[in-house]
Design an enzyme around this catalytic site. Sequence first.
Site, PDB file in Angstrom:
ATOM      1  N   PRO A   1       0.556  -1.625   0.166  1.00  6.23           N
ATOM      2  CA  PRO A   1      -0.269  -0.070  -0.175  1.00  6.23           C
ATOM      3  C   PRO A   1       0.818   1.508   0.127  1.00  6.23           C
ATOM      4  CG  PRO A   1       0.034  -1.009   2.166  1.00  6.23           C
ATOM      5  CD  PRO A   1       1.371  -1.401   0.758  1.00  6.23           C
ATOM      6  N   GLU A   2       0.805   1.722  -0.910  1.00  6.30           N
ATOM      7  CA  GLU A   2       1.035   3.296  -1.254  1.00  6.30           C
ATOM      8  C   GLU A   2      -0.049   3.844  -1.441  1.00  6.30           C
ATOM      9  OE1 GLU A   2       4.419   5.046  -2.855  1.00  6.30           O
ATOM     10  OE2 GLU A   2       6.173   3.427  -2.338  1.00  6.30           O
TER      11      GLU A   2
END
Length: 295
Positions: free
Chosen positions: A2-3
């Site tokens: 996750p960015e």
Amino acid sequence: MPELPEVEVICQGLRPHLTNRIITTIYYSGKPLRHPVPFAAMDEMLCGQTISTITRRAKYLLIATKDGTPSRSCAAPDARDTRPSLAVIIIHLGMTGNLGLFPLAAPIKTHDHVRWQLDNGLELRLNDSRRFGGVWLLPPEQARNLETGFFAGTGPEPFSNLCTPAYFMAIAQKREQPIKTFLMDSKVVAGIGNIYANEALMAAGIHPARKACTLQEHHWQRLIPVIRTILTQAIACGGSTISDFINANGERGYFQMNFQVYGRKNQPCHQCGSLIEKIQISGRASYFCPHCQHG
DNA sequence: CAAGTTACCTGACGGC
DNA sequence: TGCCGTCAGGTAACTT
């Protein structure tokens, strides 16, 4: 995984499937994530509730319910109930977290830690092998004041008009740290992780180790739109796979991005052919083109 | 206060 | 095949 773009893609992918669904049952593996999982509170507050909105803030996913009061005492939902109170589930995916929608019969995988069963035969599953992620449940009074509560201290979204050269320069003034580390500081600006800090600095022609306080206004004028463009492109890449969201297996989102520098040590720069270099900055792998990133 | 280090966890990969 | 070291998209609690 996750960015910001990955969380946004998941958010958009989940939205049509979760909106107006009722949470029927919640299951929990019992394994702690980064923080204790508020299973008892979720079980008490959420079962029987209707999901209203799915949104993203920074790298957190927010799932709001239409009514934050315990519903087991009011089994028959009242259509005229317009109480605005919302309980909010907040989910962070850490390094390895993933959220997917699965048919109830789909086999449970190792590291499926929380499952929110819905009234449409699907369940939302949080899988996180390293357990650096987290789940929080905010009761209505806290859910109504997210920016001054849970997200107090979180910087503005990169797309916010609060992100101006003046804003960044005022903070960077006292920062001797590398610009890459500065961009990854969630108190400065939300959602930029290691991949996109690397990519944005490449696109802006700025060396990642350059001290944040030395950037001039023209650097920020270049960097801010570049950050937005790259994040937007990454979201678009992930968005192309959203139709596969149910039962999504493996790669979706920014794995499909064409990175200019990230993970490309000793490979030729797409702009000039120089070999991409890898260094450590504040303990994180940092990639740059020695020719293109002099600014 | 700023900035660097460590810790949290599992899995993938390369070298031997 | 297996053992071992290294590394990984994040954050926060530490220390300096």
